[in-house]
Design a protein around this motif. Structure first.
Motif, PDB file in Angstrom:
ATOM      1  N   VAL A 190       0.742  -1.317  -0.477  1.00 30.52           N
ATOM      2  CA  VAL A 190      -0.116   0.469   0.014  1.00 30.52           C
ATOM      3  C   VAL A 190       0.549   0.757  -0.178  1.00 30.52           C
ATOM      4  CG1 VAL A 190      -2.002   1.185   1.011  1.00 30.52           C
ATOM      5  CG2 VAL A 190      -1.420  -1.506   1.535  1.00 30.52           C
ATOM      6  N   GLY A 191       1.041   1.856  -0.887  1.00 31.86           N
ATOM      7  CA  GLY A 191       1.516   3.451  -1.094  1.00 31.86           C
ATOM      8  C   GLY A 191       2.876   2.989  -1.896  1.00 31.86           C
ATOM      9  N   SER A 192       3.160   3.831  -3.318  1.00 38.36           N
ATOM     10  CA  SER A 192       4.040   3.516  -4.206  1.00 38.36           C
ATOM     11  C   SER A 192       5.434   4.601  -3.852  1.00 38.36           C
ATOM     12  CB  SER A 192       4.229   3.586  -5.368  1.00 38.36           C
ATOM     13  OG  SER A 192       3.421   4.623  -5.855  1.00 38.36           O
ATOM     14  N   GLY A 193       5.623   5.474  -1.977  1.00 35.58           N
ATOM     15  CA  GLY A 193       6.127   5.558  -2.263  1.00 35.58           C
ATOM     16  C   GLY A 193       7.797   5.224  -1.348  1.00 35.58           C
ATOM     17  N   PRO A 194       9.035   5.773  -1.067  1.00 29.98           N
ATOM     18  CA  PRO A 194      10.180   4.785  -0.657  1.00 29.98           C
ATOM     19  C   PRO A 194      10.019   3.432  -0.458  1.00 29.98           C
ATOM     20  CG  PRO A 194      10.734   7.004  -0.255  1.00 29.98           C
ATOM     21  CD  PRO A 194       9.187   7.060  -0.833  1.00 29.98           C
ATOM     22  N   ALA A 195       9.180   3.012   0.424  1.00 31.94           N
ATOM     23  CA  ALA A 195       9.226   2.641   1.783  1.00 31.94           C
ATOM     24  C   ALA A 195       8.262   1.261   1.037  1.00 31.94           C
ATOM     25  CB  ALA A 195       8.810   2.691   2.852  1.00 31.94           C
ATOM     26  N   GLY A 196       7.302   1.407   0.252  1.00 34.84           N
ATOM     27  CA  GLY A 196       6.965   0.427  -0.402  1.00 34.84           C
ATOM     28  C   GLY A 196       7.183  -0.040  -1.862  1.00 34.84           C
ATOM     29  N   LEU A 197       8.375   1.208  -2.467  1.00 33.58           N
ATOM     30  CA  LEU A 197       8.972   0.641  -3.745  1.00 33.58           C
ATOM     31  C   LEU A 197      10.539  -0.443  -3.164  1.00 33.58           C
ATOM     32  CD1 LEU A 197       9.470   4.093  -5.367  1.00 33.58           C
ATOM     33  CD2 LEU A 197       8.390   2.316  -6.170  1.00 33.58           C
ATOM     34  N   VAL A 247      -6.141   4.093  -6.221  1.00 34.03           N
ATOM     35  CA  VAL A 247      -7.095   3.176  -5.619  1.00 34.03           C
ATOM     36  C   VAL A 247      -6.389   3.634  -4.262  1.00 34.03           C
ATOM     37  CG1 VAL A 247      -6.965   0.789  -4.296  1.00 34.03           C
ATOM     38  CG2 VAL A 247      -7.080   0.944  -6.834  1.00 34.03           C
ATOM     39  N   PHE A 248      -7.426   3.618  -3.591  1.00 36.16           N
ATOM     40  CA  PHE A 248      -7.324   4.923  -1.929  1.00 36.16           C
ATOM     41  C   PHE A 248      -7.555   3.053  -1.325  1.00 36.16           C
ATOM     42  CE2 PHE A 248      -8.713   8.495   1.270  1.00 36.16           C
ATOM     43  CZ  PHE A 248      -7.515   7.811   1.438  1.00 36.16           C
ATOM     44  N   VAL A 249      -6.365   2.660  -0.511  1.00 34.58           N
ATOM     45  CA  VAL A 249      -6.577   1.421   0.272  1.00 34.58           C
ATOM     46  C   VAL A 249      -7.084   1.672   1.617  1.00 34.58           C
ATOM     47  CG1 VAL A 249      -5.590  -0.175   2.225  1.00 34.58           C
ATOM     48  CG2 VAL A 249      -5.162   0.030  -0.513  1.00 34.58           C
ATOM     49  N   GLY A 250      -8.530   1.206   2.199  1.00 33.59           N
ATOM     50  CA  GLY A 250      -8.841   2.262   3.346  1.00 33.59           C
ATOM     51  C   GLY A 250     -10.524   2.608   2.675  1.00 33.59           C
ATOM     52  N   ARG A 251     -10.519   2.741   1.827  1.00 36.56           N
ATOM     53  CA  ARG A 251     -12.200   3.110   0.837  1.00 36.56           C
ATOM     54  C   ARG A 251     -12.359   2.536  -0.755  1.00 36.56           C
ATOM     55  NH1 ARG A 251     -14.044   5.589   4.250  1.00 36.56           N
ATOM     56  NH2 ARG A 251     -13.613   7.642   5.153  1.00 36.56           N
ATOM     57  N   THR A 252     -11.263   2.723  -1.387  1.00 37.78           N
ATOM     58  CA  THR A 252     -11.857   1.552  -2.579  1.00 37.78           C
ATOM     59  C   THR A 252     -11.907  -0.323  -2.225  1.00 37.78           C
ATOM     60  OG1 THR A 252     -10.018   3.447  -3.497  1.00 37.78           O
ATOM     61  CG2 THR A 252     -11.031   1.965  -5.428  1.00 37.78           C
ATOM     62  N   VAL A 253     -10.571  -0.620  -1.055  1.00 43.76           N
ATOM     63  CA  VAL A 253     -10.717  -1.470  -1.023  1.00 43.76           C
ATOM     64  C   VAL A 253      -9.962  -1.634   0.646  1.00 43.76           C
ATOM     65  CG1 VAL A 253      -8.075  -1.604  -1.944  1.00 43.76           C
ATOM     66  CG2 VAL A 253      -9.906  -3.856  -2.173  1.00 43.76           C
ATOM     67  N   PRO A 282       0.975   9.895  10.078  1.00 44.06           N
ATOM     68  CA  PRO A 282       0.427   9.656   9.379  1.00 44.06           C
ATOM     69  C   PRO A 282      -1.572   9.767   9.199  1.00 44.06           C
ATOM     70  CG  PRO A 282       1.696   9.004  10.762  1.00 44.06           C
ATOM     71  CD  PRO A 282       1.574  10.168  10.854  1.00 44.06           C
ATOM     72  N   ASN A 283      -2.121   9.496   7.703  1.00 41.68           N
ATOM     73  CA  ASN A 283      -3.427   9.707   7.811  1.00 41.68           C
ATOM     74  C   ASN A 283      -4.128   8.442   8.623  1.00 41.68           C
ATOM     75  OD1 ASN A 283      -5.868   9.144   6.887  1.00 41.68           O
ATOM     76  ND2 ASN A 283      -4.860  10.197   4.170  1.00 41.68           N
ATOM     77  N   PRO A 284      -5.016   9.064   9.161  1.00 38.79           N
ATOM     78  CA  PRO A 284      -5.768   7.223   9.721  1.00 38.79           C
ATOM     79  C   PRO A 284      -6.506   6.532   9.049  1.00 38.79           C
ATOM     80  CG  PRO A 284      -6.771   9.277  10.616  1.00 38.79           C
ATOM     81  CD  PRO A 284      -5.544   9.432   9.499  1.00 38.79           C
ATOM     82  N   LEU A 285      -6.725   6.592   7.976  1.00 43.90           N
ATOM     83  CA  LEU A 285      -7.728   5.624   7.463  1.00 43.90           C
ATOM     84  C   LEU A 285      -7.580   4.727   7.233  1.00 43.90           C
ATOM     85  CD1 LEU A 285     -10.209   6.137   5.884  1.00 43.90           C
ATOM     86  CD2 LEU A 285      -9.024   5.427   3.740  1.00 43.90           C
TER      87      LEU A 285
END
Lengths: 462, 283
Positions: free
Chosen positions: A145-152, A211-217, A395-398
């Motif tokens: 979830v998330g395509s920033g440095p951690a996710g990549l 895709v907004f994980v927490g909303r879209t899926v 962080p976003n709490p979603l």
């Protein structure tokens, strides 16, 4: 005996010229400069630089290859540990990591490890060298979830181990903070960011945008219905903080996130793009971190007269030394030991001025820095028409709020151990979503650690 | 890419589109919104969810041509695609969390202004499906801007239509109808008003007068729509909230509408300049 020359300076765009364009500030080394700088490395047997690197790049080894002129080999050594070398060579706080631990730095200048990393990555890109080695696919699906440095970083390592990785990104461009946060003049998007993300794709990683994980899926749907065996959450720290002072909702007060997202992700600085950006004539940026410097230097390039308001002194500025130096060179004014207390507007509700209180340094606080104390009765007004708040993000709490059983702390950070394991089996987390706003490279380090743990976890399932 | 599978103009300036977006169609709820981009250099444009078809995997949006970006949307045709279609975003309407016993016997009044009829529609449809009695007021400037009348009529108990110019339904504003219903003794447990900010402001004043609890859906400026930028800040009950993640629906009594309207206009001048590309070469 090693070459006892002083550190090879790096060529940069002239400050007067670059203050009005978005082209990259630093030109980087050419072959000769890089080989010369590489010849300064002592090749320590027990190198501090490797230990100080969150992703443990084999620094002396790659520098040795640079010195020999084996640039492709050097790139291969870095690629084993980092999928974003051209990014990290540009944005890492080397002075407090690899270069901060360089033995040459004790008496003189450390080896320019960051500039050498960048050189190697840029050279490999220009030569069209790619590193796409991976184990054959094992068919096991992992979601990131998330395509920033951690996710990549997490996706890269998992793909190399043979996993079938899909990254879910809410924005329309992958990259996270590399895309929306860091400006073009420090990190070119087309040339560097997109290229390195495509290299991750070349390993077989899929990226699904919008895709907004927490909303879209939800995370649970990914695990239960879509067949993912594990989920890594690297959703960053994207929520901007405000001061809570009067006048903060006047027209012309924006978060650094908004200002930078408009300019970086939406490319509002380029008239060919549709998204507008309001810059004003005089801009005050509140804060002293890298993001504050980025916002200030962006506003400057868009034609404003810019000052930075910071409540401590230059010594305590959390921004990288290089960014502060560049900001000053470009003509940004610093109001140190000052803190906004109120923003005043005109009759139409637009910012007119910001009232600041003078500060002095008191006792050290929890962070070890001397804490700013207001000086009673000492105020000054700064006439500005835009105020950019750069006070940090959380962080976003979603995701946590839509994933039952996933624990967070009082700062909305996901609780995870050093390997990324959370309170939920099969759910791992890393980067700013866990630590709160930190650096690209720390996020990458945690993504790599989690990849290792996810591999162990999945193998343990059978 | 997200393909437009159906398009029709509801009025000469308002168009409805069914867009192929299977993930969103599965998860969208009444009260939520989404963000579209029409091309690679385009803005992120927030639009409300007007309907969704979970089986067919489509989401319905309604757009009115008001500026450059909305014109780009309405110029797309069936078979064309949106570059980006992200969501659903924001909190769903509160009533979707309510149990059947909580909803039993409740009466809702929806107040739709112009294009606000589009986001009202899925809410009424949802409540109707759960057996809740719903009355709807639709207000429009004139008959040519009235949308979804028949669709709405089939799912609500009473539909009241008013136009500013009297070209259709009653002549007057939604607030006139609200007062009239109150004076006739109609009582509702909850009202929901969605439309232009100024209409929601006055609907709120009227709701306070007639003692109707009211929810409004705020169409603020947004960039990312996910809580990142804060362009959508609104003051609700003296506290700063982000319409994109804390809303878009809020207790109308607590919203600072004057501030919200002022903030909404922040980019108006820049946008007008961008929208008006001089044809005779003066700029």
């Amino acid at each position: 005996m090693r070459n006892k020359i002083s550190r090879v300076p790096v060529r940069e765009q002239d400050p007067k010229l670059r203050a009005s364009n978005f082209e990259e500030v630093c030109y980087g080394y050419n072959d000769e400069e890089a080989m010369l700088e590489a010849s300064r490395c002592l090749g320590c047997k027990n190198p501090g630089c490797v230990k100080a690197c969150p992703v443990s790049i084999q620094v002396p080894q790659f520098i040795y290859e640079v010195e020999q002129g084996n640039f492709a080999k050097a790139a291969g050594i870095i690629a084993a540990d980092s999928s974003l070398p051209a990014v990290c060579g540009r944005v890492c706080p080397q002075e407090s990591q690899c270069e901060g631990s360089c033995i040459l730095g004790v008496k003189g200048e450390p080896v320019a490890i960051g500039k050498l990393e960048r050189f190697v990555a840029d050279r490999a890109r220009k030569d069209g060298i790619k590193f796409t080695e991976r184990l054959p696919s094992n068919g096991i699906k992992v979601a990131v979830v998330g395509s920033g440095p951690a996710g990549l970083a997490c996706a890269t390592d998992l793909a190399k181990m043979g996993y079938d990785v899909t990254i879910f990104e809410v924005l329309h461009e992958p990259g996270g903070v590399l895309q929306y946060g860091i400006p073009e003049f420090r990190l070119p998007k087309e040339e560097v960011v997109k290229y390195e993300i495509n290299s991750v794709r070349d390993l077989g990683v899929k990226i699904e945008t919008n895709v907004f994980v927490g909303r879209t899926v939800t995370v649970d749907n990914l695990l239960d219905k879509e067949g993912f065996k594990a989920v890594f959450i690297g959703s960053g720290a994207g929520l901007p903080k405000f001061m809570g002072i009067p006048g903060e909702n006047l027209n012309g007060v924006v978060s650094a996130n908004e200002f930078l997202t408009r300019s970086n992700l939406m490319r509002a600085f380029d008239p060919e793009y549709d998204t507008p950006i309001y810059v004003g004539k005089r801009v005050a940026v509140v804060g002293g971190g890298n993001v504050a410097m980025d916002a200030a230097r962006t506003a400057l390039r868009l034609g404003a007269d810019v000052s930075i308001i910071y409540r401590r002194t230059e010594k305590e500025l959390p921004a990288r030394v290089e960014e502060v130096h560049h900001a000053k060179e470009e003509g940004i004014t610093f109001h140190m030991l000052s803190n906004p207390v109120e923003i005043f507007g005109d009759e139409k509700g637009w910012v007119r001025s910001v009232k600041c209180q003078r500060m002095e340094l008191g006792e050290p606080d929890q962070s070890g820095r001397r804490s700013p104390v207001p000086v009673e009765g000492s105020y000054f007004d700064l006439e500005v028409d835009v105020v950019i708040m750069s006070l940090g993000t959380s962080p976003n709490p979603l995701i946590a709020s839509t994933t039952p059983g996933l624990n967070t702390n009082k700062y909305n950070c996901i609780v995870a151990d050093e390997w990324g394991a959370t309170s939920r089996a099969g759910v791992f987390a890393g980067g700013d979503a866990v630590t709160g706003a930190a650096t690209v490279i720390l996020a990458m380090g945690s993504g790599r650690a989690a990849a290792k743990k996810i591999d162990e976890y999945i193998k343990g399932l059978n | 890419m997200y393909k437009i599978v159906k398009k029709r103009f509801l009025t000469p300036t308002i168009c409805l589109m069914d867009v192929d977006a299977p993930r969103m169609a599965k998860s969208a709820q009444p009260g939520q919104f989404l963000i579209v981009r029409t091309h690679d250099k385009g803005e992120r444009i927030p639009l409300t969810v007007c309907d969704y078809n979970r089986e067919e995997g489509t989401v319905t949006i309604v757009t009115q041509i008001v500026g450059a970006s909305s014109r780009q949307i309405c110029h797309l045709n069936e078979g064309d695609s949106f570059t980006d279609f992200a969501g659903p975003l924001g909190q769903p309407s509160e009533f979707i969390h309510m149990s059947d016993s909580d909803l039993a016997g409740k009466r809702y009044l929806f107040i739709a202004g112009g294009l606000g009829t589009a986001p009202v529609y899925p809410q009424v449809k949802y409540l109707h499906s759960r057996g809740v009695e719903v009355d709807v007021i639709i207000g429009a400037k004139s008959s040519s801007l009235l949308i979804l009348e028949n669709e709405m009529r089939s799912i609500c108990r009473n539909l009241y239509i008013c136009t500013d110019d009297g070209s259709y339904g009653e002549k007057g504003l939604v607030t006139d109808v609200m007062r009239k219903l109150a004076s006739k003794g109609e009582r509702y447990d909850m009202g929901v008003a969605i439309g232009p900010m100024i209409m929601m402001k006055f609907a709120t004043i009227t709701a306070k007068e007639i003692g109707l609890p009211l929810i409004v859906s705020l169409n603020t400026l947004m960039v990312d729509g996910t809580g990142m930028c804060g362009a959508c800040r609104v003051t609700v009950g003296g506290k700063t909230k982000f319409a994109c993640v804390d809303g878009p629906e809020f207790d109308a009594y607590l919203v600072d509408f004057d501030e919200a309207m002022r903030r909404q206009g922040m980019y108006r001048k820049i946008e007008e300049e961008a929208d008006h590309k001089c044809k005779i070469g003066l700029n």
